[in-house]
Design a protein around this motif. Structure first.
Motif, PDB file in Angstrom:
ATOM      1  N   HIS A  88       0.444  -1.498   0.083  1.00 17.57           N
ATOM      2  CA  HIS A  88       0.000   0.427  -0.091  1.00 17.57           C
ATOM      3  C   HIS A  88       0.671   1.115  -0.265  1.00 17.57           C
ATOM      4  N   TYR A  89       1.873   1.203  -0.633  1.00 16.30           N
ATOM      5  CA  TYR A  89       2.702   2.528  -1.408  1.00 16.30           C
ATOM      6  C   TYR A  89       3.395   3.223   0.177  1.00 16.30           C
ATOM      7  N   ASN A  90       3.031   2.944   1.667  1.00 18.25           N
ATOM      8  CA  ASN A  90       3.245   3.817   2.195  1.00 18.25           C
ATOM      9  C   ASN A  90       4.222   5.350   2.354  1.00 18.25           C
ATOM     10  N   LEU A  91       3.907   5.811   1.206  1.00 14.15           N
ATOM     11  CA  LEU A  91       4.497   7.903   1.172  1.00 14.15           C
ATOM     12  C   LEU A  91       4.014   8.371   2.340  1.00 14.15           C
ATOM     13  N   PHE A  92       5.103   8.944   2.820  1.00 17.73           N
ATOM     14  CA  PHE A  92       4.769  10.268   2.832  1.00 17.73           C
ATOM     15  C   PHE A  92       3.510  11.097   2.675  1.00 17.73           C
ATOM     16  N   LYS A  93       2.027  11.461   3.129  1.00 17.77           N
ATOM     17  CA  LYS A  93       0.930  12.394   2.408  1.00 17.77           C
ATOM     18  C   LYS A  93       1.447  13.728   2.649  1.00 17.77           C
ATOM     19  N   LEU A  98       9.733  14.142  -4.487  1.00 16.87           N
ATOM     20  CA  LEU A  98      10.856  14.047  -4.223  1.00 16.87           C
ATOM     21  C   LEU A  98      11.481  13.954  -3.374  1.00 16.87           C
ATOM     22  N   GLY A  99      10.266  14.677  -1.946  1.00 14.79           N
ATOM     23  CA  GLY A  99      10.288  15.150  -0.468  1.00 14.79           C
ATOM     24  C   GLY A  99      10.410  13.382  -0.369  1.00 14.79           C
ATOM     25  N   ASN A 100       9.509  12.327  -0.864  1.00 20.88           N
ATOM     26  CA  ASN A 100       9.459  10.891   0.034  1.00 20.88           C
ATOM     27  C   ASN A 100      10.797  10.752  -0.662  1.00 20.88           C
ATOM     28  N   ILE A 101      11.223  11.014  -1.061  1.00 23.17           N
ATOM     29  CA  ILE A 101      13.203   9.831  -0.947  1.00 23.17           C
ATOM     30  C   ILE A 101      14.661  10.297  -0.323  1.00 23.17           C
ATOM     31  N   THR A 102      14.202  12.181  -1.036  1.00 22.32           N
ATOM     32  CA  THR A 102      15.056  13.056   0.444  1.00 22.32           C
ATOM     33  C   THR A 102      15.211  12.718   1.359  1.00 22.32           C
ATOM     34  N   LEU A 130       9.968  11.805 -13.506  1.00 21.73           N
ATOM     35  CA  LEU A 130      11.171  13.089 -12.817  1.00 21.73           C
ATOM     36  C   LEU A 130       9.569  14.099 -12.949  1.00 21.73           C
ATOM     37  N   ASP A 131       9.270  13.652 -14.340  1.00 14.71           N
ATOM     38  CA  ASP A 131       7.831  15.174 -14.248  1.00 14.71           C
ATOM     39  C   ASP A 131       7.428  15.241 -12.800  1.00 14.71           C
ATOM     40  N   LYS A 132       7.013  14.445 -12.021  1.00 11.61           N
ATOM     41  CA  LYS A 132       5.634  14.556 -10.849  1.00 11.61           C
ATOM     42  C   LYS A 132       6.520  14.933  -9.511  1.00 11.61           C
ATOM     43  N   SER A 133       8.121  14.980  -9.540  1.00  9.02           N
ATOM     44  CA  SER A 133       9.070  15.251  -8.322  1.00  9.02           C
ATOM     45  C   SER A 133       8.124  15.883  -7.347  1.00  9.02           C
ATOM     46  N   LYS A 134       7.217  17.771  -8.067  1.00  9.22           N
ATOM     47  CA  LYS A 134       7.173  18.084  -7.192  1.00  9.22           C
ATOM     48  C   LYS A 134       5.665  18.303  -6.975  1.00  9.22           C
ATOM     49  N   GLN A 135       5.148  17.350  -7.391  1.00  7.70           N
ATOM     50  CA  GLN A 135       3.620  16.440  -7.237  1.00  7.70           C
ATOM     51  C   GLN A 135       3.565  16.144  -5.725  1.00  7.70           C
ATOM     52  N   TYR A 136       2.034  15.824  -4.626  1.00  9.81           N
ATOM     53  CA  TYR A 136       2.058  14.504  -3.699  1.00  9.81           C
ATOM     54  C   TYR A 136       1.518  14.229  -3.863  1.00  9.81           C
ATOM     55  N   PRO A 137       1.641  12.380  -2.626  1.00 13.90           N
ATOM     56  CA  PRO A 137       0.901  11.170  -3.705  1.00 13.90           C
ATOM     57  C   PRO A 137      -0.545  11.558  -4.239  1.00 13.90           C
ATOM     58  N   VAL A 138      -1.274  11.736  -3.509  1.00 17.20           N
ATOM     59  CA  VAL A 138      -2.801  12.188  -3.832  1.00 17.20           C
ATOM     60  C   VAL A 138      -3.033  12.285  -4.716  1.00 17.20           C
ATOM     61  N   GLN A 144       2.159   5.027  -9.533  1.00 14.65           N
ATOM     62  CA  GLN A 144       2.905   6.591  -9.733  1.00 14.65           C
ATOM     63  C   GLN A 144       3.005   5.813  -8.277  1.00 14.65           C
ATOM     64  N   GLN A 145       2.195   6.035  -7.607  1.00 16.54           N
ATOM     65  CA  GLN A 145       3.038   5.675  -6.702  1.00 16.54           C
ATOM     66  C   GLN A 145       3.880   4.773  -5.824  1.00 16.54           C
ATOM     67  N   GLN A 146       3.781   3.518  -6.281  1.00 16.38           N
ATOM     68  CA  GLN A 146       4.630   3.044  -6.727  1.00 16.38           C
ATOM     69  C   GLN A 146       5.635   2.446  -7.227  1.00 16.38           C
ATOM     70  N   ARG A 147       5.801   3.425  -7.880  1.00 11.34           N
ATOM     71  CA  ARG A 147       7.654   3.788  -8.192  1.00 11.34           C
ATOM     72  C   ARG A 147       8.019   4.515  -7.123  1.00 11.34           C
ATOM     73  N   VAL A 148       7.320   5.874  -7.066  1.00  8.84           N
ATOM     74  CA  VAL A 148       7.982   6.329  -5.347  1.00  8.84           C
ATOM     75  C   VAL A 148       8.816   5.487  -4.665  1.00  8.84           C
ATOM     76  N   GLY A 149       7.309   4.696  -4.506  1.00  8.80           N
ATOM     77  CA  GLY A 149       8.231   3.473  -3.229  1.00  8.80           C
ATOM     78  C   GLY A 149       9.208   3.007  -3.710  1.00  8.80           C
ATOM     79  N   ILE A 150       9.156   2.557  -4.351  1.00  7.06           N
ATOM     80  CA  ILE A 150      10.794   2.136  -5.184  1.00  7.06           C
ATOM     81  C   ILE A 150      11.634   1.926  -5.224  1.00  7.06           C
TER      82      ILE A 150
END
Length: 261
Positions: A88-93, A98-102, A130-138, A144-150
């Motif tokens: 379920h991705y577990n990203l910081f909403k 980019l912030g989820n990675i940094t 990379l074009d989604k770096s400034k967007q938020y997970p929502v 796309q969210q799972q690719r951020v998780g990866i």
């Protein structure tokens, strides 16, 4: 290398992992298949101590842990050896892509912000967002969210990446893009353990397949050995539910004494 010996885990009176033993070589992709409730996800969670095992030895990279008397510093070192990609991705909403990675890099690994940003942008490019770096997970699709998780898992540069049903929460249209990203990572000889119901994917990507049922490792071997010529009747029964149309396994009816984990 990952080596697991005598791993056991129970929830109340239900044994979920019963004397699990296996090894994963450096650079190897091992796929774990089996019915729901067989202990696959619990096994992954025990490797990085999201669940505390009841018994057993876990060796990952240069860290060794006797789970019956392990101390917190060793647990922390063990956790640093792996990264988990969750169902379920577990990203910081409240953080951007980019912030989820940094954030983990600066907060836990003490990277300078500039270094973390460089790593994050490079990995987002690798997974194609990379074009989604400034967007938020929502604002992102499930794929796309799972690719951020990866990308976040890769950023930690762990000894191994653990994938826990990485496509189970995705709409069918997004499954392929996530599986392609994982396949590309495997070509770089990154050590990976993947729990999945996507049988075509497992057959294509795995160096070795482990079949689990009822808390045991029933059988393991190459994809050809497991999918084309399984030795154990329990494996054959499971694979008879394999559907050539969807490339995945239909859910089995869980035995009364088992729990879904």
């Amino acid at each position: 290398m990952i080596k697991v010996s005598g791993l056991k885990k129970a929830f109340k009176n239900t044994e979920v992992l019963k004397d699990i033993n296996f090894e994963v070589k450096d650079g190897e992709t091992v796929v774990i298949i089996g019915p729901s409730g067989s202990g696959k996800s619990t096994l992954l969670r025990c490797l990085n101590y999201l669940e505390k095992p009841d018994a057993g030895l876990i060796d990952i990279g240069d860290v060794s842990a006797n789970t019956e008397r392990v101390k917190k510093p060793t647990i922390n070192k063990l956790r640093m050896q792996t990264s988990m990609v969750f169902q379920h991705y577990n990203l910081f909403k409240n953080k951007t892509v980019l912030g989820n990675i940094t954030y983990p890099l600066t907060a836990s690994k003490k990277f300078k912000k500039e270094e973390a940003v460089e790593i994050g942008e490079k990995l987002l490019g690798q997974v194609g967002i990379l074009d989604k770096s400034k967007q938020y997970p929502v604002a992102l699709s499930g794929g796309q969210q799972q690719r951020v998780g990866i990308a976040r898992a890769l950023a930690a540069d762990p000894h191994a990446i653990l994938f826990d049903e990485p496509t189970s929460s995705l709409d069918p249209e997004w499954v392929g893009e996530v599986l392609k990203v994982i396949s590309d990572i495997s070509k770089k000889e990154k050590t990976m353990i993947i729990v999945t119901h996507e049988m075509d994917f497992a057959k294509e990507i795995a160096d070795r397949v482990i079949f689990m049922a009822d808390g045991h490792i029933v059988e393991e071997g190459t994809p050809e050995e497991i999918f084309d010529n399984p030795e154990n009747e329990r494996t054959r029964k499971f694979l008879r539910k394999y559907t050539n149309h969807s490339g995945s396994i239909e859910e089995e009816t869980i035995e009364p004494e088992l729990v879904t984990v």
